[in-house]
Scaffold this active site. Structure first.
Site, mmCIF file in Angstrom:
data_model
loop_
_atom_site.group_PDB
_atom_site.id
_atom_site.type_symbol
_atom_site.label_atom_id
_atom_site.label_comp_id
_atom_site.label_asym_id
_atom_site.label_seq_id
_atom_site.Cartn_x
_atom_site.Cartn_y
_atom_site.Cartn_z
ATOM 1 N N HIS A 109 22.035 3.999 2.164
ATOM 2 C CA HIS A 109 21.960 5.466 2.203
ATOM 3 C C HIS A 109 23.088 5.946 3.104
ATOM 4 C CE1 HIS A 109 20.497 9.547 2.567
ATOM 5 N NE2 HIS A 109 19.542 9.282 1.685
ATOM 6 N N GLU A 153 9.485 -0.795 -5.599
ATOM 7 C CA GLU A 153 10.816 -1.285 -5.202
ATOM 8 C C GLU A 153 10.973 -2.794 -5.382
ATOM 9 O OE1 GLU A 153 12.056 0.023 -1.315
ATOM 10 O OE2 GLU A 153 13.891 -1.186 -1.382
ATOM 11 N N GLU A 189 19.721 16.700 -5.486
ATOM 12 C CA GLU A 189 20.329 15.662 -4.646
ATOM 13 C C GLU A 189 21.515 15.075 -5.398
ATOM 14 O OE1 GLU A 189 17.252 12.899 -3.422
ATOM 15 O OE2 GLU A 189 16.071 14.483 -2.511
ATOM 16 N N SER A 199 7.229 2.142 2.801
ATOM 17 C CA SER A 199 8.455 2.938 2.629
ATOM 18 C C SER A 199 8.120 4.300 2.029
ATOM 19 C CB SER A 199 9.446 2.208 1.725
ATOM 20 O OG SER A 199 9.881 1.036 2.354
ATOM 21 N N ARG A 246 20.926 3.307 -7.996
ATOM 22 C CA ARG A 246 19.780 4.188 -8.252
ATOM 23 C C ARG A 246 20.117 5.650 -7.999
ATOM 24 N NH1 ARG A 246 15.785 6.402 -4.977
ATOM 25 N NH2 ARG A 246 16.538 5.238 -3.176
ATOM 26 N N ARG A 249 25.240 8.070 -4.541
ATOM 27 C CA ARG A 249 25.119 7.403 -3.244
ATOM 28 C C ARG A 249 26.088 6.257 -3.018
ATOM 29 N NH1 ARG A 249 18.812 6.934 -2.193
ATOM 30 N NH2 ARG A 249 18.683 9.193 -2.108
ATOM 31 N N ALA A 291 3.103 2.710 -5.224
ATOM 32 C CA ALA A 291 2.821 1.812 -6.356
ATOM 33 C C ALA A 291 1.494 1.083 -6.138
ATOM 34 C CB ALA A 291 3.966 0.811 -6.522
ATOM 35 N N HIS A 326 18.997 0.812 2.441
ATOM 36 C CA HIS A 326 17.941 1.777 2.106
ATOM 37 C C HIS A 326 17.033 1.301 0.982
ATOM 38 C CE1 HIS A 326 16.133 5.718 1.706
ATOM 39 N NE2 HIS A 326 16.532 5.847 0.462
ATOM 40 N N ASP A 384 9.065 -9.773 1.288
ATOM 41 C CA ASP A 384 8.006 -10.777 1.086
ATOM 42 C C ASP A 384 7.665 -11.002 -0.393
ATOM 43 O OD1 ASP A 384 7.846 -10.723 3.879
ATOM 44 O OD2 ASP A 384 6.332 -9.149 3.817
ATOM 45 N N LEU A 413 10.434 6.919 -6.449
ATOM 46 C CA LEU A 413 9.000 7.255 -6.456
ATOM 47 C C LEU A 413 8.550 7.474 -7.897
ATOM 48 C CD1 LEU A 413 8.790 9.710 -3.384
ATOM 49 C CD2 LEU A 413 7.954 7.362 -3.482
ATOM 50 N N SER A 417 0.813 -1.226 0.000
ATOM 51 C CA SER A 417 0.000 0.000 0.000
ATOM 52 C C SER A 417 0.840 1.266 0.000
ATOM 53 C CB SER A 417 -0.936 -0.012 1.205
ATOM 54 O OG SER A 417 -0.181 -0.148 2.400
ATOM 55 N N THR A 432 17.665 13.155 4.907
ATOM 56 C CA THR A 432 17.539 13.217 3.452
ATOM 57 C C THR A 432 18.755 13.823 2.753
ATOM 58 O OG1 THR A 432 16.241 14.073 1.607
ATOM 59 C CG2 THR A 432 16.268 15.433 3.588
HETATM 60 C C1 SIN Z 1 16.473 10.876 0.546
HETATM 61 O O1 SIN Z 1 15.623 11.713 0.816
HETATM 62 O O2 SIN Z 1 17.672 11.056 0.696
HETATM 63 C C2 SIN Z 1 16.017 9.558 0.008
HETATM 64 C C3 SIN Z 1 15.485 9.740 -1.332
HETATM 65 C C4 SIN Z 1 15.691 8.498 -2.136
HETATM 66 O O3 SIN Z 1 15.958 7.450 -1.580
HETATM 67 O O4 SIN Z 1 15.639 8.603 -3.357
#
Ligand code: SIN
Length: 527
Positions: A229, A383, A109, A39, A394, A288, A12, A349, A208, A400, A9, A244
Site C-alpha cells: 500500500h 485473502e 479509490e 485484517s 488487486r 496501487r 470471510a 498490505h 498460516d 472485501l 474470523s 486509506t
Molecule cells: C484502503 O483503504 O486504502 C485499503 C483498501 C484496500 O486495501 O482495498
C-alpha cells in the site's frame, strides 16, 4: 462430531461460518487471538460493488485493467455480477454503510472509473466485523474458539490420489494440541504481511493458512504478487498505520519534499506539482502498483524516508468528519488533516496470490501438473485464497467484495456436498514424539532476519542476485527453525515462524520463476 471447522474470523470466516451453522451444520471457528483480530477489522476504505446495472461493465473493466490482463475474466464477471446481492446480505446481517440523500455515499479509490465504494466513514472493516461478530455470537450450531491456533491439517490417507480432509490439529490456550475431526475445513486466515518489516496488517497475518495447506499438498499460485500500500503513515518507532486510499479519492495529493517546496509559493492546485504525474496521467489516483513503486523510487532518489500526503487545500471540517479514525490516530502525533502534510511510505498490505481455488472456494488441483492432487473437503476463502479475480494487481476495495462473494458460494457448496458424518479414529498430534528438546532462544532474531531478507531482497523492486541471496538465507533459516520445530513443544511463536518461513520461500521462488514484469511483480533485471 464437527461438520465444519473454519480457520479465521475476518469477513470471510465469520460470513461462511454463520451460513453453514444456520443450515444446521455443526461448525467451529478457530481464531488465533480475539475474533476481531483480523485484517477485516483494520480495513478502512470500503467495499467495491456495482450497485447499478449500468456500472457492471465498468467495474469488470477496471478490475481487469488493474490486474494487467492476468485476471480470470469469468471470475471477474461472476464476482461483479454477484456484488450487489452480497452487499444486501451484509446489510441484512446488520452492517450500516454511510448514505446520503441520493442513497449510498459512494467513494472512489485508485483505478476505479466511477464512485462505487461503499463505506462506513473510514472504518468500513470494523463496521463489517462488528455486525458479523454479533451475528456469529447469536448463531446456533456455532462454537467460537478464540486464542486457538491451527497447526496442521489431517488427511485421511496422505498417499491417496484424492486427498480427503479428516480434521485439523489446533493449539489450545493451555499449550496442548487438540485433534478436531471434521468433514470440511475452510481456511480463511488472511494474509502474510508480517513476512515483511513494514506492514499495514495486524499481528495475526503470518501466512498460516497458505503454509498449512501447501504442506498438505494444496496448490498455491501467484504468490509473487505482493501488494504494497503506497500510503502507510511513516513515523519513527511507530508501526505503519494505513492511510486509506479513499483520502486520495477525496482529493489528497502525494508530493516529495521538492514538490512541496515548489507548490508552497503558489495558489495552484497541488495535483499539478505531484511527482505522480511523471509516472501516470491519473496522478495520485493511479493503481496501487504504480503509486507504490513511484513513491519508492522517489524516496530512493531523494534519500528521504517518506513522501508526503497533502490535504491542506481541502476542507478541514469535512476531512475530519469523513476520516475520524485517521484523525484520531494523527492526534497522537499532533498532526491534523487539512493542515499538516502526512509522512507516508509503502508497506506490505495484501497477498494477491494464495491457495488456488475454484469458483466455490474449493482447493483446486493443478491443471498443468503431471500428477495433480485433488482434495475433497478443503476450502480457502478471503485473502488466503487465489481465485483469479485480482490478476497481477488487486483493484482497491475489491478484497472485501471477493471475500463475501466466495464465502457465500463456499457455504452453498459445503452445505450441498458435505459427506455424511462417520466416526473417525484420528492420530494424536506427534504420536511419534519429539526429537531431542532444543532451545527456543534464536526465534526472535530469526523472525527479524526473515523480515529483513524479505524486505531488502523480495520487496517492491527486485533483482536476480538478491532473489538468489534471499533463497539461500531462507534455506538457512528453515533448517534452523525446523530443528526447533522438531525438538520443542509447540508455541504460537514457533508455529508462526515456521509458517512465515514456508510462505517466504514460496513467495521467493514464485518471484524467481516469473520472468517478465507485470503488475506488482517488478524485477530490475527484466524488461
Ligand atoms: C484502503 O483503504 O486504502 C485499503 C483498501 C484496500 O486495501 O482495498
Amino acid at each position: 462430531m464437527t461438520d465444519v471447522v473454519v480457520v479465521g474470523s475476518g469477513i470471510a470466516g465469520l460470513f461462511v461460518a454463520t451460513r453453514c451453522a444456520r443450515a444446521g451444520l455443526s461448525t467451529i471457528v478457530v481464531t488465533k487471538k480475539k475474533l476481531a483480530d483480523s485484517s477485516t477489522n483494520w480495513a478502512q476504505g470500503g467495499i467495491a460493488a456495482a450497485m447499478n446495472h449500468s456500472d457492471l461493465q465498468a467495474h469488470i473493466d477496471d478490475t481487469i485493467e488493474a490486474g494487467c490482463g492476468l485476471s480470470d475474466p469469468e471470475i471477474v464477471e461472476m464476482v461483479v455480477r454477484e456484488s450487489s446481492e452480497r452487499i444486501g446480505d451484509l446489510i441484512a446481517s446488520g452492517v450500516q454503510f454511510d448514505s446520503n440523500e441520493e442513497g449510498f455515499d459512494m467513494a472512489i479509490e485508485g483505478g476505479h472509473s466511477s464512485r462505487r465504494i461503499l463505506h462506513a466513514k473510514d472504518a468500513t472493516g470494523a463496521e463489517i466485523e462488528r455486525a458479523l461478530i454479533v451475528e456469529a455470537r447469536s448463531s446456533p450450531n456455532l462454537e467460537l474458539l478464540e486464542s486457538h491456533m491451527a497447526v496442521d491439517l489431517i488427511l485421511k490417507d496422505k498417499n491417496a490420489d484424492i486427498k480427503e480432509i479428516d480434521g485439523i490439529w489446533v493449539l489450545t490456550p493451555t499449550g496442548d494440541v487438540r485433534t478436531i475431526p471434521a468433514e470440511a475445513i475452510i481456511i480463511a486466515s488472511g494474509g502474510a504481511g508480517h513476512i515483511y518489516r513494514q506492514t499495514t496488517n495486524p499481528s495475526v497475518a503470518t501466512g498460516d493458512g497458505i503454509a498449512m495447506a501447501h504442506r498438505a499438498g494444496a496448490m498455491v499460485r501467484d504468490l509473487e504478487f505482493v501488494q504494497f500500500h503506497p500510503t502507510a503513515l511513516a513515523l519513527m518507532g511507530e508501526r505503519p498505520f494505513l492511510i486509506t486510499e479513499a483520502l486520495r479519492g477525496h482529493g489528497a495529493v502525494l508530493m516529495t519534499n521538492e514538490d512541496l517546496q515548489r507548490w508552497k509559493h503558489s495558489e495552484d492546485e497541488p495535483s499539478q506539482y505531484s511527482f505522480m504525474l511523471d509516472y501516470d496521467s491519473r496522478g495520485s489516483l493511479a493503481t496501487r502498483d504504480i503509486v507504490a513503486r513511484a513513491a519508492d523510487e522517489e524516496m530512493k532518489r531523494t534519500g528521504d524516508n517518506c513522501v508526503w500526503l497533502v490535504t491542506s487545500h481541502l476542507d478541514e471540517g469535512e476531512l475530519k468528519e469523513r476520516f475520524p479514525t485517521i484523525q484520531k490516530r494523527l492526534n497522537k502525533h499532533r498532526l491534523e488533516l487539512g493542515v499538516n502534510p502526512l509522512p507516508v511510505a509503502p508497506a506490505a498490505h495484501y497477498m494477491v496470490g494464495g491457495i488456488s481455488v475454484d469458483k466455490n472456494g474449493l482447493a483446486q488441483q493443478c491443471p498443468s501438473c503431471s500428477n495433480p492432487i485433488q482434495f475433497t473437503g478443503l476450502y480457502a476463502i478471503g485473502e488466503v485464497a487465489c481465485t483469479g479475480l485480482h490478476g497481477a494487481n488487486r483493484l482497491a476495495s475489491n478484497s472485501l467484495l471477493e471475500a463475501v462473494v466466495f464465502s457465500h458460494r463456499c457455504a452453498e457448496h459445503v452445505i450441498a456436498n458435505l459427506k455424511p458424518k462417520h466416526d473417525k479414529e484420528l492420530p494424536e498430534w506427534r504420536a511419534d514424539g519429539l526429537s531431542d528438546l532444543v532451545e527456543h532462544s534464536p526465534l526472535k532474531s530469526d523472525r527479524i532476519a526473515l523480515q529483513s531478507t524479505m524486505t531488502d531482497d523480495v520487496g517492491l523492486v527486485k533483482r536476480n542476485a538478491r532473489l538468489q541471496r534471499a533463497q539461500r538465507r531462507l534455506e538457512f533459516l528453515r533448517n534452523e527453525v525446523d530443528q526447533i520445530w522438531r525438538g520443542s513443544l509447540p508455541t504460537r511463536e514457533v508455529i508462526e515462524l515456521r509458517n512465515m518461513i514456508h510462505v517466504s520461500r514460496l513467495v521467493t521462488s514464485a518471484a524467481i520463476s516469473r520472468k517478465t514484469n507485470v503488475g506488482l511483480h517488478h524485477n530490475l533485471d527484466h524488461d
